[in-house]
Design a protein around this motif. Sequence first.
Motif, short mmCIF file in Angstrom:
data_model
loop_
_atom_site.label_atom_id
_atom_site.label_comp_id
_atom_site.label_asym_id
_atom_site.label_seq_id
_atom_site.Cartn_x
_atom_site.Cartn_y
_atom_site.Cartn_z
N GLN A 194 -7.98 25.06 -16.99
CA GLN A 194 -7.28 24.39 -18.08
C GLN A 194 -7.20 22.89 -17.85
N SER A 195 -7.08 22.49 -16.59
CA SER A 195 -7.03 21.07 -16.27
C SER A 195 -8.30 20.35 -16.73
N LEU A 196 -9.44 20.94 -16.43
CA LEU A 196 -10.71 20.35 -16.84
C LEU A 196 -10.86 20.32 -18.35
N GLN A 197 -10.49 21.44 -18.99
CA GLN A 197 -10.62 21.51 -20.45
C GLN A 197 -9.68 20.51 -21.13
N GLY A 198 -8.48 20.39 -20.61
CA GLY A 198 -7.51 19.46 -21.18
C GLY A 198 -7.94 18.02 -21.05
N CYS A 199 -8.58 17.71 -19.93
CA CYS A 199 -9.11 16.36 -19.75
C CYS A 199 -10.23 16.11 -20.76
N LYS A 200 -11.11 17.07 -20.91
CA LYS A 200 -12.23 16.95 -21.83
C LYS A 200 -11.73 16.79 -23.26
N ASP A 201 -10.66 17.49 -23.61
CA ASP A 201 -10.11 17.44 -24.96
C ASP A 201 -9.21 16.22 -25.19
N GLY A 202 -8.93 15.46 -24.13
CA GLY A 202 -8.07 14.29 -24.27
C GLY A 202 -6.60 14.63 -24.46
N LEU A 203 -6.19 15.80 -23.96
CA LEU A 203 -4.82 16.25 -24.17
C LEU A 203 -3.95 16.18 -22.91
N ASN B 141 -0.04 19.28 -14.21
CA ASN B 141 -0.61 18.43 -15.25
C ASN B 141 0.47 17.83 -16.13
N VAL B 142 0.13 16.71 -16.76
CA VAL B 142 1.05 16.02 -17.67
C VAL B 142 0.40 15.93 -19.05
N PRO B 143 0.98 16.55 -20.06
CA PRO B 143 0.43 16.42 -21.42
C PRO B 143 0.50 14.97 -21.89
N VAL B 144 -0.46 14.57 -22.71
CA VAL B 144 -0.49 13.17 -23.17
C VAL B 144 0.74 12.79 -23.97
N GLY B 145 1.38 13.77 -24.61
CA GLY B 145 2.57 13.47 -25.41
C GLY B 145 3.87 13.71 -24.68
N ALA B 146 3.81 13.83 -23.36
CA ALA B 146 5.04 14.05 -22.58
C ALA B 146 6.01 12.90 -22.78
N GLU C 83 -2.98 13.78 -19.34
CA GLU C 83 -3.04 12.45 -18.73
C GLU C 83 -3.92 12.48 -17.48
N LYS C 84 -4.70 11.44 -17.29
CA LYS C 84 -5.42 11.28 -16.03
C LYS C 84 -4.44 10.78 -14.97
N LEU C 85 -4.59 11.30 -13.77
CA LEU C 85 -3.70 10.95 -12.66
C LEU C 85 -4.49 10.20 -11.61
N ASP C 86 -3.87 9.21 -10.97
CA ASP C 86 -4.55 8.48 -9.90
C ASP C 86 -3.56 8.14 -8.81
N VAL C 87 -4.07 7.61 -7.70
CA VAL C 87 -3.22 7.36 -6.53
C VAL C 87 -2.23 6.23 -6.75
N THR C 88 -2.43 5.43 -7.77
CA THR C 88 -1.44 4.39 -8.07
C THR C 88 -0.13 5.03 -8.51
N ILE D 11 -0.31 23.35 -25.71
CA ILE D 11 -0.64 21.92 -25.61
C ILE D 11 -1.66 21.55 -26.68
N LYS D 12 -2.65 22.39 -26.84
CA LYS D 12 -3.70 22.12 -27.82
C LYS D 12 -3.17 22.20 -29.25
N ALA D 13 -2.34 23.20 -29.52
CA ALA D 13 -1.81 23.37 -30.88
C ALA D 13 -0.89 22.23 -31.28
N THR D 14 -0.21 21.63 -30.30
CA THR D 14 0.73 20.54 -30.60
C THR D 14 0.12 19.16 -30.36
N ARG D 15 -1.20 19.13 -30.12
CA ARG D 15 -1.91 17.88 -29.87
C ARG D 15 -1.28 17.08 -28.72
N GLY D 16 -0.95 17.80 -27.67
CA GLY D 16 -0.45 17.16 -26.47
C GLY D 16 1.04 16.90 -26.45
N GLN D 17 1.78 17.52 -27.34
CA GLN D 17 3.24 17.35 -27.37
C GLN D 17 3.93 18.72 -27.36
#
Length: 348
Positions: free
Chosen positions: A89-98, A260-265, A100-105, A71-77
């Motif tokens: 990894q979930s915490l690190q990925g959030c910190k790196d912006g790689l 988790n969902v990568p930002v480039g999914a 997606e944030k998830l919510d109850v909506t 995920i990191k090498a492909t910048r979220g794709q």
Amino acid sequence: MNVNRYLPLCLTLMLSGAPGLAFAETLVVNSYGGPYEAIIEERIIKPFEEKSGIDVVYDAVGSASQDYAKIKATRGQPGFDVVVMTASQSLQGCKDGLLEKLDVTAVPNLGKLVPSLAAVAGPCGAVHEVQYMSLLYRTDKLASPPTSWSSLLDPELKGRIILPTFQNIMAVFLMEIMSVTRGGDMIDNVDPGFSAMAELARQSIGFEQSSAILESYIKDGTVWAMPFWNGRAQLLVDQGVPVDYVRPKEGTVPLIATLNVPVGATNKQAATAFIDFFLEKSSQEAWVTGYKVGSARTDIDIPDDIRKRQITTQADLESLKLPDLSRIADKLGEWGERWERDVVSQAN
């Protein structure tokens, strides 16, 4: 098994009749192989496909750390839409912006999870499974079950235990729990933990990183006791290996698994639908009874023989020492050097 799942991912594109989805490309879910793959296919993926009309490609490649590296090498794709990792990894990925944030909506069932466990994973991780570090032992070698982490230091286990390498988070958790048993804590005063690990190193036959290799030692009887994730320990019990496992009296540290969902999914809407399905009460019941792990939902109905071994109730949660994974991440460099200097150097 549908062989189309393993065709090149770019070949499949299908319409979906799922409520709220006008269409959805094939959803790619990355996770583990072995027993895990068969169970997730039966208990989660097939029911999800039947309910949603979405076709799922199961990508059984890589460990959690390897998946996050991709995920990191492909910048979220990375080429997959949902990935099974751990809270670290979930915490690190959030910190790196790689990730997606998830919510109850988008994922209503997030609201059904125990807040303290959900908080460990952070805003990008949906906790779908909880294991814990258990004390696994050979029932045919020990006269009585061990009850304490200190049992690993018993003279009869000299040369009969094996330890994880520092690259396996279980080593960090074991050091932390040994620190607590000797009057220290899990972050700021871990001198007692490193002292205990040095003693354990002298007691052990060495170190291994892979869970598969670690379990091979206890399966063939070379090792009589060791720390091990309870889900995998239960698989050994179910296979008829003469082993059992306990949650020691001092408590233990959980291994919190996340979706988790990568930002480039490509298929984020289908991804969140899959995650919400996995967190449904019936899905969690199916997963806990199938894979023999715990849940971050305390409202599930499961057989008593499974419940007594897993983390499923508020009382179970009280036996857990929740790790501060963000602070652990900051300490890993320092602790890794100390592990090599003070622990590995003591091994026989």
